[in-house]
Design a protein around this motif. Structure first.
Motif, PDB file in Angstrom:
ATOM      1  N   ASP A   1      19.212  -5.572  51.222  1.00 61.62           N
ATOM      2  CA  ASP A   1      18.400  -4.528  51.843  1.00 61.62           C
ATOM      3  C   ASP A   1      17.901  -5.063  53.175  1.00 61.62           C
ATOM      4  N   GLN A   2      16.933  -4.424  53.770  1.00 59.61           N
ATOM      5  CA  GLN A   2      16.520  -4.811  55.112  1.00 59.61           C
ATOM      6  C   GLN A   2      15.642  -6.058  55.138  1.00 59.61           C
ATOM      7  N   TYR A   3      15.241  -6.547  53.966  1.00 60.31           N
ATOM      8  CA  TYR A   3      14.414  -7.740  53.900  1.00 60.31           C
ATOM      9  C   TYR A   3      15.016  -8.858  53.050  1.00 60.31           C
ATOM     10  N   ARG A   4      16.006  -8.576  52.257  1.00 62.93           N
ATOM     11  CA  ARG A   4      16.519  -9.614  51.363  1.00 62.93           C
ATOM     12  C   ARG A   4      18.013  -9.436  51.185  1.00 62.93           C
ATOM     13  N   MET A   5      18.641 -10.520  50.749  1.00 66.06           N
ATOM     14  CA  MET A   5      20.079 -10.484  50.502  1.00 66.06           C
ATOM     15  C   MET A   5      20.434 -11.437  49.372  1.00 66.06           C
ATOM     16  N   LYS A   6      21.454 -11.064  48.637  1.00 70.47           N
ATOM     17  CA  LYS A   6      22.054 -11.927  47.628  1.00 70.47           C
ATOM     18  C   LYS A   6      23.560 -11.857  47.873  1.00 70.47           C
ATOM     19  N   ILE A   7      24.124 -12.971  48.339  1.00 77.27           N
ATOM     20  CA  ILE A   7      25.527 -13.040  48.729  1.00 77.27           C
ATOM     21  C   ILE A   7      26.256 -13.947  47.742  1.00 77.27           C
ATOM     22  N   TYR A   8      27.371 -13.463  47.218  1.00 71.20           N
ATOM     23  CA  TYR A   8      28.187 -14.266  46.306  1.00 71.20           C
ATOM     24  C   TYR A   8      29.413 -14.769  47.063  1.00 71.20           C
ATOM     25  N   VAL A   9      29.594 -16.076  47.011  1.00 71.02           N
ATOM     26  CA  VAL A   9      30.625 -16.745  47.792  1.00 71.02           C
ATOM     27  C   VAL A   9      31.431 -17.648  46.866  1.00 71.02           C
ATOM     28  N   GLU A  10      32.740 -17.654  47.049  1.00 71.50           N
ATOM     29  CA  GLU A  10      33.569 -18.610  46.318  1.00 71.50           C
ATOM     30  C   GLU A  10      34.174 -19.594  47.297  1.00 71.50           C
ATOM     31  N   ALA A  11      34.308 -20.823  46.847  1.00 70.42           N
ATOM     32  CA  ALA A  11      34.969 -21.874  47.605  1.00 70.42           C
ATOM     33  C   ALA A  11      36.082 -22.437  46.742  1.00 70.42           C
TER      34      ALA A  11
END
Length: 447
Positions: free
Chosen positions: A103-113
């Motif tokens: 949202d405009q104040y928070r983020m949850k990003i899922y990343v694979e390596a």
């Protein structure tokens, strides 16, 4: 052989000041790694359902990681965006963004390596150092950089990157993730016998000064093999004129040919006792060294110890860790459509302060910003009241941010289930009641 040796737990990391500040913030909130929350092992989502809700980016994951991602997203799956082509790779590692909930104040990003060589990632003890420079006045890191899941079949790790902060972002935004480096594990090493105290001399050994100013023993003055390991050997053991007892170790040829080891944080330690006790008690100090001499890599340890104690010294065995450090950077730009937040200027009992006090809320969480003089609002009970009188209390408290003279985050709440914002009519924080709708919206009153 090397893969088997690297199946160990990692515990030491070298940080820049900026990285140290971010990870210290994270560690304050999150439990130690062995206690950190993972998605439940219960794999209850049928493959057909998973394929129905996750798009092409997520399906690039292995089946095991798709299950973990589905479990991690939980009821926020409908808010997930899967950026297409959001990846960066070199000959060693590929990094991919597979999901974003923002949202405009928070983020949850899922990343694979993914370890493209199949040699670096050997278990889930993997760290990722990363940054997403959103245009915030301040940011709170709510996650430690450990993998939340690992697939040994594809040598792929899944990470959850969790950030919140201010100022408010635009609804349509281009994010840029930079992964600076990855620590792929730590090889724990230990000798089976004590260092040979009979090698200690009554005289100071020859020393040299490293570029960082450390005074260390010149290598190869008391060379000896050590029982229990073939990864390093004793090179010099003795007293230095700066009042330290030092042991210098030469790494094996196998390790010397591994660039990821030489770039990592490598420490080997021992303990010297005088009459069975530490010479300075709790004030005993140790120093660690890492350097190259005549083209060969060395690590060492020094303990404060006067030469006059030489005949009363007993030595322990050697133990420590050698880490694998894979350098980036890997940089990925990708667009997101942020969930809009509802913002309300607060008045009433806290409206007297010089800074405007704002309450912002979305299906993902809530945040209060204002002057540091208002004080913290983030430690008491928090509930959203629906129009039918039911209470939404699925909340995790995240970091507030306090900086004198600047706009501060007075309260920061992350929802563990999506909030139905259309039904929300009020919020209760501690002993205070704040209407979210109608003519009294934003007027703070005691409950």
């Amino acid at each position: 052989m090397m893969e088997q040796k690297y199946r160990r737990e990692m515990d030491r990391v070298e940080l820049s000041p900026d990285q140290r500040a971010r990870i210290v913030q994270a560690m304050v909130e999150e439990p130690p790694r062995k206690q950190r929350r993972r998605p439940p092992v219960r794999l209850l989502i049928a493959a057909a359902l998973v394929c129905g809700v996750l798009t092409t980016s997520a399906l690039a994951l292995s089946p095991a990681l798709r299950d973990y991602l589905a479990q991690a997203l939980g009821s926020f799956t409908s808010y997930s965006q899967e950026p297409e082509g959001a990846a960066a790779a070199d000959e060693k590692v590929e990094v991919r963004v597979v999901s974003a909930v923002t949202d405009q104040y928070r983020m949850k990003i899922y990343v694979e390596a993914q370890d493209l060589t199949g040699e670096y990632f050997t278990d889930d003890r993997i760290l990722m150092w990363w940054k997403i420079p959103r245009e915030w006045g301040g940011a709170s890191v709510s996650s430690v950089p450990y993998a939340i899941a690992y697939d040994p079949e594809t040598h792929t790790a899944l990470f959850e990157l969790n950030l919140s902060g201010y100022q408010r972002a635009e609804v349509s935004e281009e994010l840029e993730l930079t992964v600076d480096w990855i620590q792929a594990g730590q090889m724990e090493v230990e000798t089976t016998e004590a260092l040979p105290v009979e090698l200690l001399s009554d005289q100071y050994l020859e020393t040299m000064t490293l570029d960082n100013g450390n005074l260390v023993l010149v290598p190869e003055q008391t060379p000896a093999e050590l029982e229990g390991t073939d990864l390093f050997r004793l090179s010099s053991l003795g007293f230095a004129p700066d009042g330290t007892l030092q042991a210098i170790f030469e790494l094996s040829q196998e390790l010397a040919e591994d660039d990821s080891i030489l770039l990592g944080k490598n420490e080997l330690s021992f303990t010297a006792l005088v009459d069975g006790e530490l010479p300075f008690g709790e004030d005993t100090e140790w120093e660690h060294y890492s350097f190259t001499w005549n083209g060969r890599p060395y690590v060492g340890c020094g303990q404060k110890m006067p030469l006059t104690d030489k005949d009363r010294v007993t030595l322990s065995n050697v133990s420590g860790g050698l880490t694998r450090h894979i350098s980036g950077p890997w940089t990925i730009s990708f667009p997101v459509e942020n969930i809009p937040v509802k913002e309300i200027e607060l008045t009433g009992d806290i409206g007297e302060w010089s800074y405007p006090t704002t309450f912002a809320i979305s299906p993902l969480g809530a945040m209060m910003t204002g002057s540091i003089d208002v004080g913290s609002w983030g430690n008491g009970p928090f509930a959203v009241i629906y129009e039918d009188g039911t209470r939404f209390e699925n909340v995790t408290v995240r970091h507030s941010i306090f900086t004198p003279g600047e706009l501060c985050v007075l309260g920061n709440w992350e929802f563990t289930e999506p909030l139905d914002l259309d039904r929300a009519v009020a919020v209760e924080i501690g002993d205070w009641h704040i209407p979210l709708t109608g003519p009294e919206a934003g007027v703070v009153r005691p409950k």
